[in-house]
Design a protein around this motif. Structure first.
Motif, mmCIF file in Angstrom:
data_model
loop_
_atom_site.group_PDB
_atom_site.id
_atom_site.type_symbol
_atom_site.label_atom_id
_atom_site.label_comp_id
_atom_site.label_asym_id
_atom_site.label_seq_id
_atom_site.Cartn_x
_atom_site.Cartn_y
_atom_site.Cartn_z
ATOM 1 N N ARG A 22 -29.963 37.355 -10.714
ATOM 2 C CA ARG A 22 -31.224 37.010 -10.053
ATOM 3 C C ARG A 22 -32.319 36.926 -11.098
ATOM 4 O O ARG A 22 -32.090 37.183 -12.277
ATOM 5 N N ALA A 23 -33.524 36.615 -10.647
ATOM 6 C CA ALA A 23 -34.630 36.551 -11.599
ATOM 7 C C ALA A 23 -34.960 37.948 -12.112
ATOM 8 O O ALA A 23 -35.272 38.139 -13.284
ATOM 9 N N GLU A 24 -34.863 38.946 -11.238
ATOM 10 C CA GLU A 24 -35.301 40.289 -11.605
ATOM 11 C C GLU A 24 -34.334 40.999 -12.534
ATOM 12 O O GLU A 24 -34.728 41.762 -13.395
ATOM 13 N N ASN A 25 -33.036 40.814 -12.290
ATOM 14 C CA ASN A 25 -32.059 41.546 -13.096
ATOM 15 C C ASN A 25 -30.683 40.914 -12.954
ATOM 16 O O ASN A 25 -30.520 39.928 -12.237
ATOM 17 N N LEU A 26 -29.722 41.506 -13.642
ATOM 18 C CA LEU A 26 -28.356 41.040 -13.478
ATOM 19 C C LEU A 26 -27.479 42.232 -13.136
ATOM 20 O O LEU A 26 -27.773 43.375 -13.509
ATOM 21 N N GLN A 64 -24.820 33.265 -9.357
ATOM 22 C CA GLN A 64 -26.200 32.909 -9.716
ATOM 23 C C GLN A 64 -27.000 32.542 -8.464
ATOM 24 O O GLN A 64 -26.556 31.718 -7.653
ATOM 25 N N SER A 65 -28.184 33.118 -8.339
ATOM 26 C CA SER A 65 -29.047 32.821 -7.181
ATOM 27 C C SER A 65 -29.428 31.348 -7.166
ATOM 28 O O SER A 65 -29.536 30.721 -8.211
ATOM 29 N N GLY A 66 -29.673 30.848 -5.973
ATOM 30 C CA GLY A 66 -30.153 29.483 -5.845
ATOM 31 C C GLY A 66 -31.617 29.390 -6.274
ATOM 32 O O GLY A 66 -32.328 30.396 -6.284
ATOM 33 N N ASP A 67 -32.056 28.171 -6.592
ATOM 34 C CA ASP A 67 -33.436 27.989 -7.034
ATOM 35 C C ASP A 67 -34.408 28.001 -5.862
ATOM 36 O O ASP A 67 -34.050 27.706 -4.719
ATOM 37 N N ASN A 77 -30.775 35.695 -17.585
ATOM 38 C CA ASN A 77 -29.871 36.736 -17.097
ATOM 39 C C ASN A 77 -28.436 36.238 -17.044
ATOM 40 O O ASN A 77 -27.495 36.982 -17.280
ATOM 41 N N HIS A 78 -28.279 34.954 -16.732
ATOM 42 C CA HIS A 78 -26.914 34.425 -16.662
ATOM 43 C C HIS A 78 -26.270 34.383 -18.049
ATOM 44 O O HIS A 78 -25.139 34.817 -18.247
#
Ligand code: SER
Length: 860
Positions: free
Chosen positions: A589-593, A504-507, A562-563
């Motif tokens: 990510r926000a855009e996709n998984l 998972q991407s960081g905020d 996405n998660h």
């Protein structure tokens, strides 16, 4: 007392569990988040941050049976394998660890008790070594354990070596935790050549090191500095194969139960009768490292970890061929291996088919070039002058036939020859980029920030919270205050920002204090501290400031959906494709998984559709997404999916979505599955042998995809329609052209009634418009006269008459058409010079046509 290797694992763990140690599972052979290390090479690797003091766990004593690979990197045993009784590419290390808890005395006592009391090894068979200056250990061995002075050997730094370069000063790598150690050796008896450690004959096989107790006291920095650690710790390691050989009364590791079984299987598969052949040992050793590296996600390739794996596989294949193995054989050993690994074989059991497939593909690929390469090498060796094979040939074998230099070296060594390493290396440097890129695994660890604070992540249910700045770092250096435009990493005592982990991407977001504004670009973990990376865009900030952390909510929400969708996707894939599906990586990510998983074949479109449907059904079920904290055993009992080789804390978060998905996860998630909106799979493809990747979008992202698709379709439809129109126009023009050509033919059918030109003709399938064109054209050609055409298309009759203007006073086209139309069941109209009509009684057509000439004759 005979003990099987599998029993030894349990006895060891239980012994230390009784001494207050937490049993921790083996970690992956691919070290988690540690770029300094090629492979896990010791039990202590997974505890590295505990030793450095940057990670705190719920326990200060741990014990494990850690799978290790020493083939590449600082500890590399590859070339010795098969030539000695005790070197392996893969081995398991029994270990006990203290993180600032007990130190030298208890470590020494425990080791001694385990060997002499539990395993009942005779005391006089054991010899110990200590670091030359370690008087404390000397005292402990001599006075507390009663080891005679002549069986305690002091070992100093190597002659001509660097400080601390010693067999009794253990270092994980060029950097990282390290310290002096005390080792315990076993004397296999005077029937075997060799002398005690420190003697000239120490390299013989009589005295074998079985247990290393390291007193971790320093962090070695990249420049060689030994930085003292705040809490002295203990890291011990005992190769299970070595201790098993003693307990099972054999001298060589290859004679223990596990290896004997493997060697037998290899001999059967290859169909070679002589069990003691060195190559069988190589094969038995290599199948272990290869299989477990693949289990842990390494895939053969031309660089880094994948290249080392490829080298080991190729070495094994070559040794098999030497024994006469026909076709692909190596992969057939995966089954027997999975059977004999006992409690350490769980992951291999689940992934057996996958591991076999990867090995088989690699073997088939290599098999094709092996024979040609061997022919070339044999030629070169036949013509060899002297006893050193030139570097260019070694390079050519590498470059053209994929022979790693150690494979060539191996073959050459069997004939008591050597290779010219220097010239080979020179040739290789030219190709360095393409070749093994183990240079990626360098010493980065100390260039990153090193702190021992713990940050509390409080962002599971909130995206905004206050936190106190504990550190500010610029380029790895700790500073007190930030000025506008500074780029830095800020750590807080508590934060709502999720730090990149578990795919998972960081905020991102802002840290704000009054008018001071720090823009966070990403958030990372440094041990158990959370660092916010970004830039101060306004004002100043100092350590101790209480800032307001504001996470970019929209971005977080998209990541979160996405998660959650990734969990549903994972489960759906297992349902549709089978339980062999293992997560091999993910990027959320926000855009996709992105979800990578093991599967031998491409996923068929219809299977993908079922997966997508299944996930969307679960989304519409709108399950509550619930999290529970529990210990790992309860989580497993609950059926939670865990990623093999992942490092899990004592207490794990179990994330459930109805009964559909139960998975261990530290990430952020939707409240209910319905929040995901929907999942849309965008692509499916292979990224390596046996590994597939699915990319998908959810929520707003899915909506955007549909919108974009709709836009694209609309545009396509508009374009197609415009094109159809253009084509229709072209066709019409062509038809007109044809009509004009036809009328040129028709002109020959012109007759005369009372000296006036008359054309009466029947046509088929001519377009209405074209008919008019023809009549116009014919009228022009005859100049003075009458044209009457009929045309049959689809059982319908078109009638058309044209009269040149100078004749309309005698004959009117509309009257003529009307007259005929009435005969074929129709009616017509038009002007005196041009008129059209239609009818549908084809049977009457011929007599109707016959009536035209008499009708005209009457009027002309
Ligand atoms: N790390 C030490 C070694 O590998 C003890 O486990 O020998």
């Amino acid at each position: 007392m005979y003990i099987s290797t599998d029993e030894l694992r349990t006895i060891f763990l239980k012994f230390f569990e009784n001494k207050g140690h937490k049993i921790v599972l083996s970690s992956s052979l691919v070290p988690a988040n540690d770029s300094t290390l090629l492979f896990t090479n010791a039990g202590m690797n997974q505890f590295k941050d505990c030793f450095l003091g940057t990670e705190n766990r719920a326990y200060t004593r741990a014990t494990s049976v850690q799978r290790c690979v020493r083939a590449g990197g600082k500890h590399n045993d590859l070339e010795n394998v098969g030539f000695t009784t005790r070197h392996h590419t893969f081995f398991e290390m029994l270990g006990n660890f203290s993180f600032g808890d007990y130190f030298k005395e208890d470590a020494i006592r425990y080791a001694w008790e385990f060997l002499t009391d539990v395993l009942k090894l005779p005391e006089d068979k054991l010899v110990v070594t200590i670091y030359e200056t370690d008087d404390e250990s000397f005292m402990l061995w001599h006075e507390k354990i009663n080891i005679p002075v002549d069986r305690i050997v002091r070992i100093g730094d190597k002659e001509g070596g660097k400080p601390f370069e010693s067999d009794n000063f253990w270092q994980m790598g060029d950097t990282g935790p390290c310290g002096p150690c005390t080792e315990i050796f076993y004397d296999h008896g005077d029937h075997i050549w060799g002398g005690p450690p420190g003697s000239l004959e120490e390299y013989g096989d009589r005295y074998i090191e079985i247990w290393n107790n390291v007193f971790i006291q320093f962090n070695r920095l990249a420049d060689g500095t030994m930085e003292p650690l705040p809490k002295p710790s203990v890291d011990t390691g005992m190769g299970i194969e070595r201790i098993a050989s003693i307990i099972q009364g054999v001298h060589s590791n290859y004679e223990i139960d596990i290896f004997q079984a493997l060697i037998k299987s290899a001999a059967e598969i290859i169909d070679y009768p002589e069990l003691s052949h060195q190559s069988l040992r190589v094969v038995a050793d290599h199948i272990r490292s290869c299989a477990f590296l693949i289990v842990d996600g390494v895939i053969p390739s031309n660089e880094g970890r994948g290249y080392v794996l490829r080298r080991i596989i190729r070495r094994a294949i070559r040794h098999g061929k030497k024994l006469g193995a026909q076709g692909s054989y190596f992969y057939k050993l995966v089954g027997p291996l999975a059977k004999i690994m006992g409690t350490a074989g769980e992951e291999l059991n689940t992934q057996q088919a996958f591991v076999e497939k990867v090995l088989k593909i690699e073997e088939e690929n290599f098999g094709r070039t092996l024979e040609r390469g061997m022919a070339m090498l044999n030629d070169a060796l036949r013509n060899l002058q002297g006893n050193v094979l030139d570097g260019e040939t070694v390079f050519k074998l590498y470059d053209t036939f994929g022979f790693p230099s150690d494979l060539t070296n191996d073959i050459v060594r069997e004939r008591n020859l050597a290779i010219d390493e220097v010239r080979f290396e020179a040739a290789m440097t030219k190709q360095r980029q393409r070749a093994r890129n183990t240079g990626n695994f360098n010493t980065k660890y100390n260039s990153i920030i090193k702190i021992d604070n713990h940050s509390n992540f409080i962002g599971y249910n909130t995206t905004q919270a206050q936190g106190i700045i504990t550190h500010i770092f610029i380029n790895g250096l700790s500073i007190e205050m930030l000025a506008t435009s500074d780029e830095a990493i800020i750590t807080l005592d508590q934060t709502p920002f999720y730090a990149e982990s578990g795919g998972q991407s960081g905020d991102a977001g802002f840290l704000i204090l009054g008018t001071s504004k720090f823009k966070v670009i990403n958030t990372h973990k440094f041990g158990s501290t959370i660092g916010h990376r970004g830039k101060l865009i306004e004002g100043t900030l100092s350590v101790g400031d209480n800032v307001d952390g504001q996470v970019d909510v929209e971005r977080r929400q998209a990541i979160t959906l996405n998660h959650s969708a990734t969990h549903l996707l994972h489960k759906a894939l297992r349902i549709v494709l089978g339980e062999h599906v293992q997560q091999k990586g993910s990027l959320i990510r926000a855009e996709n998984l992105r979800f990578d998983f093991s599967n031998l074949e491409a996923v068929k479109p219809e299977e993908l559709r079922i997966v997508e449907k299944l996930v969307n059904q679960q989304i519409r079920c709108n399950y509550d997404v619930s999290t529970q904290l529990m210990d790992i055993d309860s989580a497993k009992a609950k059926g939670a999916m865990a990623l093999f080789g992942e490092k899990y804390d004592d207490q794990v978060r179990v994330l459930s979505m109805g009964d559909f998905s139960i998975e261990l996860c530290g990430g952020t998630h939707a409240d209910r599955t319905g929040d995901i909106g929907m999942l849309k799979i965008i692509s499916e493809g292979g990224i390596a042998a046996g590994i597939r990747r699915i990319e998908a979008v959810t929520g707003q992202g899915a909506e955007d995809v549909f919108y974009r698709q709709q836009q694209a379709y609309t545009q396509k439809v508009n374009e197609s329609q415009a094109r159809i129109k253009a084509l229709e126009k072209d066709i019409q023009q062509l038809k007109n052209k044809v009509a004009v050509q036809k009328s040129a033919d028709l002109i020959n059918q012109v007759t005369e009634i009372n000296n006036i030109k008359v054309l009466i003709s029947q046509l088929n399938n001519v377009d209405n418009k074209a008919l008019r064109t023809m009549v116009d054209d014919l009228k022009n050609q005859i100049g003075y006269g009458i044209v009457f055409l009929c045309n049959v298309t689809n059982n319908k009759v078109d009638l058309i008459a044209g009269v040149t203007k100078n004749l309309t006073h005698k004959v009117k086209a509309n009257e003529l058409v009307n007259m005929v139309a009435q005969k074929v069941g129709g009616k017509g109209g038009g002007r005196p010079d041009m008129a059209q009509a239609g009818g549908n009684d084809i049977t009457a057509l011929s007599s109707a046509l016959n009536s035209v000439t008499p009708w005209l004759t009457e009027r002309l």
